[in-house]
Every structure is written in C-alpha cells, then in structure tokens.
Scaffold this active site. Sequence first.
Site, short mmCIF file in Angstrom:
data_model
loop_
_atom_site.label_atom_id
_atom_site.label_comp_id
_atom_site.label_asym_id
_atom_site.label_seq_id
_atom_site.Cartn_x
_atom_site.Cartn_y
_atom_site.Cartn_z
N ASN A 125 0.83 -1.21 0.00
CA ASN A 125 0.00 0.00 0.00
C ASN A 125 0.86 1.26 0.00
O ASN A 125 0.55 2.23 -0.71
CB ASN A 125 -0.96 0.01 1.20
CG ASN A 125 -2.24 -0.73 0.89
OD1 ASN A 125 -3.05 -0.28 0.10
ND2 ASN A 125 -2.41 -1.91 1.49
N LEU B 218 -3.55 2.33 18.08
CA LEU B 218 -3.10 3.60 18.64
C LEU B 218 -3.99 3.97 19.81
O LEU B 218 -5.20 3.77 19.76
CB LEU B 218 -3.17 4.71 17.57
CG LEU B 218 -2.52 4.40 16.23
CD1 LEU B 218 -2.57 5.63 15.33
CD2 LEU B 218 -1.09 3.91 16.39
N ASN C 275 -6.64 4.87 8.00
CA ASN C 275 -6.24 3.47 7.97
C ASN C 275 -6.93 2.79 6.79
O ASN C 275 -8.03 3.18 6.40
CB ASN C 275 -6.65 2.78 9.27
CG ASN C 275 -6.21 1.33 9.32
OD1 ASN C 275 -5.09 0.98 8.92
ND2 ASN C 275 -7.10 0.45 9.78
N HIS D 23 -8.39 -0.96 5.66
CA HIS D 23 -8.73 -2.27 6.25
C HIS D 23 -9.33 -3.15 5.16
O HIS D 23 -10.19 -2.70 4.40
CB HIS D 23 -9.72 -2.07 7.40
CG HIS D 23 -10.03 -3.35 8.10
ND1 HIS D 23 -9.14 -3.92 9.00
CD2 HIS D 23 -11.08 -4.19 8.02
CE1 HIS D 23 -9.65 -5.06 9.44
NE2 HIS D 23 -10.83 -5.25 8.86
N GLU E 146 -10.33 6.29 18.70
CA GLU E 146 -9.91 5.41 19.80
C GLU E 146 -10.49 4.01 19.69
O GLU E 146 -10.09 3.10 20.41
CB GLU E 146 -10.22 6.06 21.17
CG GLU E 146 -11.68 6.33 21.48
CD GLU E 146 -12.30 7.43 20.60
OE1 GLU E 146 -11.54 8.22 20.00
OE2 GLU E 146 -13.54 7.47 20.49
C1 GAR Z 1 -3.33 -4.82 3.79
O1 GAR Z 1 -4.18 -5.78 3.23
C2 GAR Z 1 -4.08 -3.97 4.79
O2 GAR Z 1 -5.39 -3.71 4.44
C3 GAR Z 1 -4.01 -4.87 6.00
O3 GAR Z 1 -2.70 -5.37 6.01
C4 GAR Z 1 -2.26 -5.48 4.66
C5 GAR Z 1 -0.93 -4.80 4.54
O4 GAR Z 1 -0.37 -5.04 3.28
N1 GAR Z 1 -4.31 -4.15 7.20
C6 GAR Z 1 -4.97 -4.66 8.22
O5 GAR Z 1 -5.37 -5.81 8.24
C7 GAR Z 1 -5.20 -3.72 9.38
N2 GAR Z 1 -6.14 -4.26 10.29
P1 GAR Z 1 0.79 -4.13 2.72
O6 GAR Z 1 1.89 -4.12 3.79
O7 GAR Z 1 1.26 -4.84 1.48
O8 GAR Z 1 0.26 -2.76 2.46
#
Ligand code: GAR
Length: 208
Positions: free
Chosen positions: A16, A97, A111, A113, A146
């Site tokens: 990302n 956080l 963020n 998700h 939060e």
């Molecule tokens: C992504 O799929 C993101 O949406 C997820 O971790 C991955 C990171 O991939 N985030 C979560 O699950 C947060 N709860 P990346 O390091 O290749 O961006």
Amino acid sequence: MKILKIGALASGRGSNVEAILKNIKNGTLPCEMRIVISDNKDANVLKIAKSYGVKALYVDPGKRKHTLEPEREEEYARILKEEGVELVVLAGFMRILKGALLREFKNRIMNIHPSLLPSFKGLEAQKKAWEYGVKVAGCTVHFVDETVDGGPIILQRCVPVLEDDTPETLAQRILKEEHKIYSEAIKLFAEGRLRIEGRRVRILPKNE
Ligand code: GAR
C-alpha cells in the site's frame, strides 16, 4: 495546489505504501511522503521507502504486543511532527493507537482495512469474510479514532467473492482495490474535501 505532507506507519510488506509512492511519483497524488516509520526493523516497507528516496525509520514500539508503549507512541508522534507531517496513513500497521498519536493527529490519521467495515474487524479480515461465506467482500479507508477499526468511513470498494476463490485469491483481488482507494482518499483529504460529521464523512464537491 498545496502539497500535503504525509507520513506512513507500516509493519510489513508495504504494497500500500508503494502504491501511494507510485501515485506521488506519477503526479496523480499532490503529496510528499516525508517519512515511513515501521515497528519492525526487518519490514520490507522500509526497503521500498528507501528505493523511492524516502526517509525510512525503525522505531522501537516497546514490549507490548498489540499497542505501542505510551512513551514510544509519544516518540512516534514527535518524529512525525518534526517532519511537518499533516496526515498520517496507517498501511498494514499492526498496532492499535491509544495515546499521543490520536491526540496530536486528531482527525488526521487514516487506515486501510481489508473488509467492508463494520464487518470483519481485526486481523485476517479477508479470511474471516471468506469463511463466513459472504458473496461481496471489499476494503475500507477510514479515519482512526480510539475504537478498533471503528472510525468514520471515508471510502469503500466492493469485491465479489467468486466460486473458486480461496482466502488468498480473494485477498489478492481486495489488495488491488486497496491500492486504488487509499490514494483516492488521501487525494480527497489533500483537496480539503473531507468533512467529518459525527460518524459520517461528507465528501465535498470539487472546487473547480
Ligand atoms: C493490507 O491488506 C491492509 O489492508 C491490511 O494489512 C495489509 C498490509 O499489506 N491491514 C490490516 O489488516 C489492518 N487491520 P501491505 O503491507 O502490502 O500494504
């Protein structure tokens, strides 16, 4: 147009962050990535940041498992402020956080998700969605508050679940959409077009 200074927090692969950096480089995202910070010194995201000439820093998160120790969170906030960061983007940052970052960057942390929130909060959201048997999965960009994965929603994108999907193939297709909507949400913020009204985020029309 004014260039928005952003900073990213990430724990792992960094796809990302890379998508955001590509869009900054190709001129579609009016931002400057000032710094990428990781809580994991071996994270691939630090290599990606360096390859784009962006400052990449490992910052010790302390001994807690899913959060930052309070003094450590203060350190994260201090570094981001020192870099003049105006928007913090969490991109696969696997810690909740709680303190200084939320205070210092109120309504200025996003963020991504990998589910259509409020369904499937927490870890391995894509697998949870597949196991539950939903026919439509997706991803969400939201402001961070939060609560865990509970802040006001900015953008969502649907991804159909196919008959022969596995959790892995579904996650791959969701990730492609993540790479698009994260930059779209950041751009809206940079253009001053996001207004938080309670739980809702209003997207204002473009000022031509
Ligand atoms: C992504 O799929 C993101 O949406 C997820 O971790 C991955 C990171 O991939 N985030 C979560 O699950 C947060 N709860 P990346 O390091 O290749 O961006």
